[in-house]
Design an enzyme around this catalytic site. Structure first.
Site, PDB file in Angstrom:
ATOM      1  N   ASP A 206       0.797  -1.233   0.000  1.00 22.59           N
ATOM      2  CA  ASP A 206       0.000   0.000   0.000  1.00 22.59           C
ATOM      3  C   ASP A 206       0.834   1.289   0.000  1.00 22.59           C
ATOM      4  O   ASP A 206       0.278   2.382  -0.061  1.00 22.59           O
ATOM      5  CB  ASP A 206      -0.955   0.000   1.206  1.00 22.59           C
TER       6      ASP A 206
ATOM      7  N   GLU B 205      10.616  -4.047  12.911  1.00 25.17           N
ATOM      8  CA  GLU B 205      11.787  -3.733  12.085  1.00 25.17           C
ATOM      9  C   GLU B 205      13.058  -3.961  12.907  1.00 25.17           C
ATOM     10  O   GLU B 205      13.999  -4.619  12.458  1.00 25.17           O
ATOM     11  CB  GLU B 205      11.725  -2.275  11.599  1.00 25.17           C
TER      12      GLU B 205
HETATM   13  C1  UGA Z   1       3.215  -0.584   9.363  1.00 26.39           C
HETATM   14  C2  UGA Z   1       4.528  -0.882   8.652  1.00 26.39           C
HETATM   15  O1  UGA Z   1       4.685  -0.025   7.534  1.00 26.39           O
HETATM   16  C3  UGA Z   1       4.513  -2.343   8.196  1.00 26.39           C
HETATM   17  O2  UGA Z   1       5.648  -2.623   7.429  1.00 26.39           O
HETATM   18  C4  UGA Z   1       4.432  -3.215   9.440  1.00 26.39           C
HETATM   19  O3  UGA Z   1       4.316  -4.579   9.057  1.00 26.39           O
HETATM   20  C5  UGA Z   1       3.180  -2.849  10.218  1.00 26.39           C
HETATM   21  O4  UGA Z   1       3.103  -1.450  10.495  1.00 26.39           O
HETATM   22  C6  UGA Z   1       3.185  -3.636  11.523  1.00 26.39           C
HETATM   23  O5  UGA Z   1       3.461  -3.027  12.561  1.00 26.39           O
HETATM   24  O6  UGA Z   1       2.975  -4.834  11.481  1.00 26.39           O
HETATM   25  P1  UGA Z   1       0.749  -0.605   8.184  1.00 26.39           P
HETATM   26  O7  UGA Z   1       0.486   0.323   7.065  1.00 26.39           O
HETATM   27  O8  UGA Z   1       0.125  -0.284   9.499  1.00 26.39           O
HETATM   28  O9  UGA Z   1       2.282  -0.804   8.346  1.00 26.39           O
HETATM   29  O10 UGA Z   1       0.393  -2.134   7.803  1.00 26.39           O
HETATM   30  P2  UGA Z   1      -0.278  -2.719   6.486  1.00 26.39           P
HETATM   31  O11 UGA Z   1       0.118  -1.932   5.290  1.00 26.39           O
HETATM   32  O12 UGA Z   1      -1.724  -2.895   6.758  1.00 26.39           O
HETATM   33  O13 UGA Z   1       0.395  -4.160   6.410  1.00 26.39           O
HETATM   34  C7  UGA Z   1       1.758  -4.338   6.046  1.00 26.39           C
HETATM   35  C8  UGA Z   1       1.869  -5.393   4.949  1.00 26.39           C
HETATM   36  O14 UGA Z   1       1.359  -6.632   5.425  1.00 26.39           O
HETATM   37  C9  UGA Z   1       1.073  -5.031   3.688  1.00 26.39           C
HETATM   38  O15 UGA Z   1       1.821  -5.370   2.545  1.00 26.39           O
HETATM   39  C10 UGA Z   1      -0.176  -5.885   3.811  1.00 26.39           C
HETATM   40  O16 UGA Z   1      -0.746  -6.284   2.573  1.00 26.39           O
HETATM   41  C11 UGA Z   1       0.315  -7.105   4.592  1.00 26.39           C
HETATM   42  N1  UGA Z   1      -0.731  -7.715   5.444  1.00 26.39           N
HETATM   43  C12 UGA Z   1      -1.542  -6.950   6.215  1.00 26.39           C
HETATM   44  C13 UGA Z   1      -0.878  -9.084   5.455  1.00 26.39           C
HETATM   45  O17 UGA Z   1      -0.147  -9.800   4.756  1.00 26.39           O
HETATM   46  N2  UGA Z   1      -1.846  -9.651   6.250  1.00 26.39           N
HETATM   47  C14 UGA Z   1      -2.695  -8.913   7.032  1.00 26.39           C
HETATM   48  O18 UGA Z   1      -3.577  -9.477   7.719  1.00 26.39           O
HETATM   49  C15 UGA Z   1      -2.535  -7.520   7.012  1.00 26.39           C
HETATM   50 MN    MN Z   2       0.800  -0.008   5.072  1.00 25.54          MN
END
Ligand code: UGA
Ligand code: MN
Length: 297
Positions: A157, A243
């Protein structure tokens, strides 16, 4: 203009034209992408872009935006890891047609760590097991001594300027740079001293973190990943420490390489996509009359 300058200008022009043709060809002939890459890619370290992804209404839109950024990048290998029991046909078909060199993997986040429908997104870590599986794959399937590479964790995203891939390409250890719109700030960034070393983090949130940096703000030399073949992200790490949980195992702050104008330029943004309104569709589904299921969105 002397002759040399004229020639240089001509070469630049031809090179731009080749880049354009390459991008167009990849789109047009996705099944031939390996062949196209062989002809057009330079002798550059491969960028392994690791993207965790999961099924939701905006997934195909996110992947489209991301893949069409990647189309412009030479020697890029996209490792897409679905957070699912099985690989989904949507993502499999999407990748086949994307024109990007890819590896498609999947692993489902354990039940305990899964976000509930109405949970706030920060409650559980996201994408951790998926990134770890991609590291497994890189440890097993590539030899960094023979094929130099750089590893980048590219969430589906975010928004990426093409420049960020140029910045990370020659990473020797771990390179770092600012990330826009993150942590409740306009940007977060590593702070760089007169010796061009990172010495602290500009962040408002949990500044005591050893690496107070978003996933989008660093890239790692593949050699380092392979030399630390047991190191992984810790799914049990406290909020904000994912991270750090990996980076502390593989690098020291003084060895970080500040990029993007010594961390003064923003080339990646932690954008987040609004969950779409789906109320009318839900009503139609309840009535047994959903929008044409044959139209993939
Ligand atoms: C922030 C950080 O930018 C992420 O890199 C980090 O993993 C996350 O916090 C965290 O603390 O875990 P954020 O924008 O809040 O990110 O998270 P998302 O963009 O919703 O998810 C990160 C990635 O994991 C995305 O590529 C998303 O597609 C994937 N994801 C999300 C999954 O594979 N499974 C899920 O249930 C939710
Ligand atoms: Mn994100």
């Amino acid at each position: 203009m002397n002759e040399l300058e004229a020639k240089e200008k001509n070469i630049n022009f031809i090179s731009k034209r080749l880049d354009f043709l390459q991008t167009t060809l990849r789109r047009q002939y996705p099944y031939a992408v390996d062949y196209i890459s062989q002809i057009t890619d330079d002798d550059l370290p491969t960028i392994y872009a690791i993207t965790p992804t999961y099924t939701r209404h905006v997934q195909k839109a996110e992947l489209t935006r991301l893949s069409q950024t990647f189309l412009h990048i030479k020697n890029l290998h996209w490792i897409v890891v679905e957070d699912s029991e099985n690989k989904t046909p949507l993502v499999a078909k999407f990748l086949e047609r994307s024109g990007v060199v890819f590896t498609h993997l999947n692993t489902k986040t354990p039940q305990y760590y899964q976000l509930g429908e109405n949970d706030p997104s920060w409650l559980k870590p996201r994408g951790v097991e998926q990134r770890n599986l991609a590291i497994d794959w890189l440890v097993k399937n590539v030899d960094a001594n023979k094929e130099p590479g750089v590893v980048y964790f590219a969430d589906d995203d975010n928004t990426y300027d093409l420049q960020i891939f140029h910045e990370m390409r020659n990473t020797q250890t771990v390179s770092v740079w600012p990330v826009g719109i993150v942590g409740g700030l306009k940007f977060e960034r590593p702070l760089v001293n007169a010796e061009q070393k990172v010495y602290a983090w500009y962040t408002a949130w949990k500044p005591e973190r050893p690496f107070a940096i978003d996933m989008a703000g660093f890239a790692i030399n593949l050699l380092l990943v392979q030399q630390n073949s047991e190191a992984r992200f810790d799914i049990k790490a406290p909020r904000g420490y994912i991270e750090s949980s990996y980076l502390i195992k593989i690098v020291k702050m003084e060895d970080l390489e500040p990029k993007a104008g010594l961390c003064t330029k923003v080339y990646v943004w932690h954008t987040r996509t609004e969950k779409p309104k789906w109320k009318q569709e839900d009503i139609l589904i309840k009535q047994g009359n959903p929008s044409d299921p044959n139209i993939e969105v």
